[in-house]
Design a protein around this motif. Structure first.
Motif, PDB file in Angstrom:
ATOM      1  N   ARG A 165       0.827  -1.202   0.000  1.00 47.17           N
ATOM      2  CA  ARG A 165       0.000   0.000   0.000  1.00 47.17           C
ATOM      3  C   ARG A 165       0.866   1.258   0.000  1.00 47.17           C
ATOM      4  N   LYS A 166       1.916   1.222  -0.815  1.00 45.63           N
ATOM      5  CA  LYS A 166       2.799   2.371  -0.991  1.00 45.63           C
ATOM      6  C   LYS A 166       2.288   3.176  -2.185  1.00 45.63           C
ATOM      7  N   LEU A 167       1.452   4.166  -1.903  1.00 49.07           N
ATOM      8  CA  LEU A 167       0.774   4.890  -2.964  1.00 49.07           C
ATOM      9  C   LEU A 167       1.743   5.660  -3.843  1.00 49.07           C
ATOM     10  N   ASP A 168       2.791   6.239  -3.247  1.00 52.42           N
ATOM     11  CA  ASP A 168       3.745   7.001  -4.046  1.00 52.42           C
ATOM     12  C   ASP A 168       4.513   6.085  -4.991  1.00 52.42           C
ATOM     13  N   GLU A 169       4.829   4.863  -4.533  1.00 53.72           N
ATOM     14  CA  GLU A 169       5.550   3.926  -5.394  1.00 53.72           C
ATOM     15  C   GLU A 169       4.659   3.436  -6.536  1.00 53.72           C
ATOM     16  N   LEU A 170       3.391   3.204  -6.246  1.00 54.06           N
ATOM     17  CA  LEU A 170       2.473   2.773  -7.296  1.00 54.06           C
ATOM     18  C   LEU A 170       2.330   3.868  -8.347  1.00 54.06           C
ATOM     19  N   ASP A 171       2.231   5.109  -7.899  1.00 50.21           N
ATOM     20  CA  ASP A 171       2.137   6.221  -8.839  1.00 50.21           C
ATOM     21  C   ASP A 171       3.426   6.370  -9.639  1.00 50.21           C
ATOM     22  N   ALA A 172       4.571   6.078  -9.016  1.00 51.39           N
ATOM     23  CA  ALA A 172       5.853   6.163  -9.723  1.00 51.39           C
ATOM     24  C   ALA A 172       5.949   5.105 -10.816  1.00 51.39           C
ATOM     25  N   VAL A 173       5.435   3.901 -10.547  1.00 49.14           N
ATOM     26  CA  VAL A 173       5.407   2.864 -11.583  1.00 49.14           C
ATOM     27  C   VAL A 173       4.557   3.322 -12.764  1.00 49.14           C
ATOM     28  N   ALA A 174       3.395   3.894 -12.460  1.00 57.90           N
ATOM     29  CA  ALA A 174       2.521   4.386 -13.527  1.00 57.90           C
ATOM     30  C   ALA A 174       3.194   5.498 -14.317  1.00 57.90           C
ATOM     31  N   ALA A 175       3.876   6.406 -13.628  1.00 55.43           N
ATOM     32  CA  ALA A 175       4.548   7.523 -14.305  1.00 55.43           C
ATOM     33  C   ALA A 175       5.667   7.020 -15.211  1.00 55.43           C
ATOM     34  N   ARG A 176       6.439   6.058 -14.723  1.00 60.66           N
ATOM     35  CA  ARG A 176       7.527   5.514 -15.549  1.00 60.66           C
ATOM     36  C   ARG A 176       6.970   4.771 -16.758  1.00 60.66           C
ATOM     37  N   CYS A 177       5.870   4.071 -16.539  1.00 67.07           N
ATOM     38  CA  CYS A 177       5.204   3.359 -17.626  1.00 67.07           C
ATOM     39  C   CYS A 177       4.756   4.345 -18.704  1.00 67.07           C
ATOM     40  N   LEU A 178       4.131   5.448 -18.288  1.00 66.48           N
ATOM     41  CA  LEU A 178       3.669   6.450 -19.247  1.00 66.48           C
ATOM     42  C   LEU A 178       4.838   7.152 -19.938  1.00 66.48           C
ATOM     43  N   LYS A 179       5.947   7.309 -19.235  1.00 66.97           N
ATOM     44  CA  LYS A 179       7.119   7.922 -19.853  1.00 66.97           C
ATOM     45  C   LYS A 179       7.689   7.031 -20.952  1.00 66.97           C
ATOM     46  N   MET A 180       7.631   5.714 -20.737  1.00 68.89           N
ATOM     47  CA  MET A 180       8.094   4.770 -21.756  1.00 68.89           C
ATOM     48  C   MET A 180       7.203   4.799 -22.993  1.00 68.89           C
TER      49      MET A 180
END
Length: 457
Positions: free
Chosen positions: A184-199
């Protein structure tokens, strides 16, 4: 899947692994099933059979021990390529974890065959022709494997590499999001999504499936952080671009429910269920929608159905909350206690268990539970609010007023603060609101409703 399709998929993965053993960075660490499965399986079988046949022909052509040893090692490598994918699949993927197991016999075979060829055709002028050929091939293999060691040593890097090659790799997205979901690490989950969108930026490919997966993940992250408007925006974009992507439909149904559109959420979840979507996620979204519509008994049935279908924490938390609302305190505790045992810092589960104790008149259990919820999450406004009321009802006025001041300091925009101060007779000079008259004798306010957030699954 019929056995012929399973065989075709297995042969495709075996050839994929053989190529990864030669050059680990050439292909995806975890291949997606090919679109033309039968054709891919047939071509893979032909390729593996051709390698076996050529090695046998080469050994017969040279008729030397070295050539025969090289052919035998190549057969062993292909046998390993056929066997290893049986293990590195499903929950034990990605496939590239088995590359070294195939690479060792495969590069040994190539080195031996190269030595045999050098012995046969380079002539006596090359004094160390066999050893030189073998060293060159082994050196090439070492360069490939050493260069790929950081990738092959980390499943997380393999999943990122798979996602980089194919943005529609939903399994890679799910595996990368799983650790922050579970913690339940919300910032880490959002970081995965951000990196995914950057790719895979949406601007570069507005209709690409890659964008859908990334957007759905960001919508999920925003749901966890209770940003319902932004979550709904991402979920609707993903649904519009990839209507066939079932996971995007589940996120959209949940986002609609959380954003206060329960009728549309219910329609979306029911339609996706009829289309064969994931019942654990969709029945949870349906339960949320029914709860928002006030159809609590139906919502509880759907939440229990979601749990039976494999849903995790979110559905259990919702089922416990609905049990509290139905007055089934034993049923609520049965659903919530395992969550608190599994994670003693689960603030929402702790809060709901405290609420169960509060409704039973268990002062000590409720007080300890609310304090534990606040320790796990100091921003839990309802726990602080209920703690102020609980201690006020018990006649412990100083502690009650302490929690009132804490509530107003932490949540100055919450309209409950002023009413809470009036109820408990708390002077607000220190908290910035002026003194308020004490509440009438015997004033009571009911505890807040149970927490049923859109937290991690």
């Amino acid at each position: 899947m019929p056995w012929l399709a399973e065989l075709a998929l297995h042969l495709s993965r075996a050839l994929h692994l053989a190529v990864l053993a030669i050059a680990p960075t050439w292909l995806s660490p975890e291949p997606l099933p090919p679109s033309a499965l039968a054709l891919s399986g047939a071509l893979s079988a032909a390729s593996l059979a051709a390698a076996l046949g050529l090695s046998a022909w080469f050994a017969a052509r040279l008729d030397t021990r070295l050539a025969r040893n090289g052919a035998a090692l190549l057969w062993l490598a292909i046998a390993a390529a056929l066997a290893v994918p049986l293990y590195y699949r499903g929950p034990r993927a990605p496939l590239a974890q088995g590359a070294v197991l195939v690479a060792v016999p495969l590069w040994a075979a190539l080195a031996t065959l190269a030595a045999a060829a050098a012995e046969q055709w380079l002539g006596s002028a090359f004094k160390h022709r066999r050893m030189g050929a073998a060293i060159v091939v082994i050196g090439l293999g070492a360069v490939q494997l050493v260069g790929a060691a950081p990738l092959l040593g980390s499943p997380e890097r393999m999943w990122w590499a798979a996602l980089r090659r194919d943005g529609a790799h939903l399994r890679a997205v799910d595996e990368l999001a799983r650790p922050p979901r579970e913690r339940r690490k919300l910032d880490e989950l959002d970081a995965v999504a951000a990196r995914c969108l950057k790719m895979h930026p949406a601007a570069a490919a507005p209709a690409a499936p890659a964008t859908c997966a990334c957007l759905s993940l960001r919508a999920e992250a925003r749901l966890h952080s209770r940003n319902a408007v932004a979550a709904l925006r991402d979920a609707e974009a993903a649904r519009e671009r990839c209507p066939e992507q079932k996971s995007a439909r589940a996120v959209l149904a949940e986002a609609l429910a959380v954003a206060g559109r329960p009728e549309r959420a219910r329609a979306e979840a029911q339609a996706a269920l009829e289309d064969g979507g994931d019942p654990s996620r969709l029945r949870y979204a349906l339960a949320l929608a029914l709860q928002r519509e006030g159809r609590l008994s139906e919502a509880r049935a759907e939440a229990e159905g979601a749990i039976e279908a494999g849903a995790g924490r979110k559905a259990q938390l919702l089922a416990g909350a609905l049990a509290i609302l139905a007055g089934d305190l034993d049923g609520a505790r049965a659903r919530l206690a395992p969550l608190a045992e599994q994670d003693p810092s689960d603030a929402e589960a702790l809060y709901n268990l405290a609420l169960v104790a509060d409704k039973r008149g268990d002062y000590n259990g409720a007080r300890q539970g609310y304090l534990a919820a606040l320790k796990a999450d100091p921003r839990n406004a309802d726990a602080r609010y209920n703690l102020a009321l609980l201690t006020f009802r018990a006649g412990i006025l100083e502690e009650s007023r302490h929690h009132v001041r804490k509530f107003i300091d932490a949540f100055p925009d919450d309209p409950r603060g002023q009413k809470l101060a009036q109820t408990t007779g708390t002077p607000l000079g220190a908290a910035g609101g002026g003194s308020a008259p004490p509440a009438p004798s015997g004033a009571r306010r009911p505890p807040q409703e149970p927490a049923a957030s859109s937290g991690s699954r």
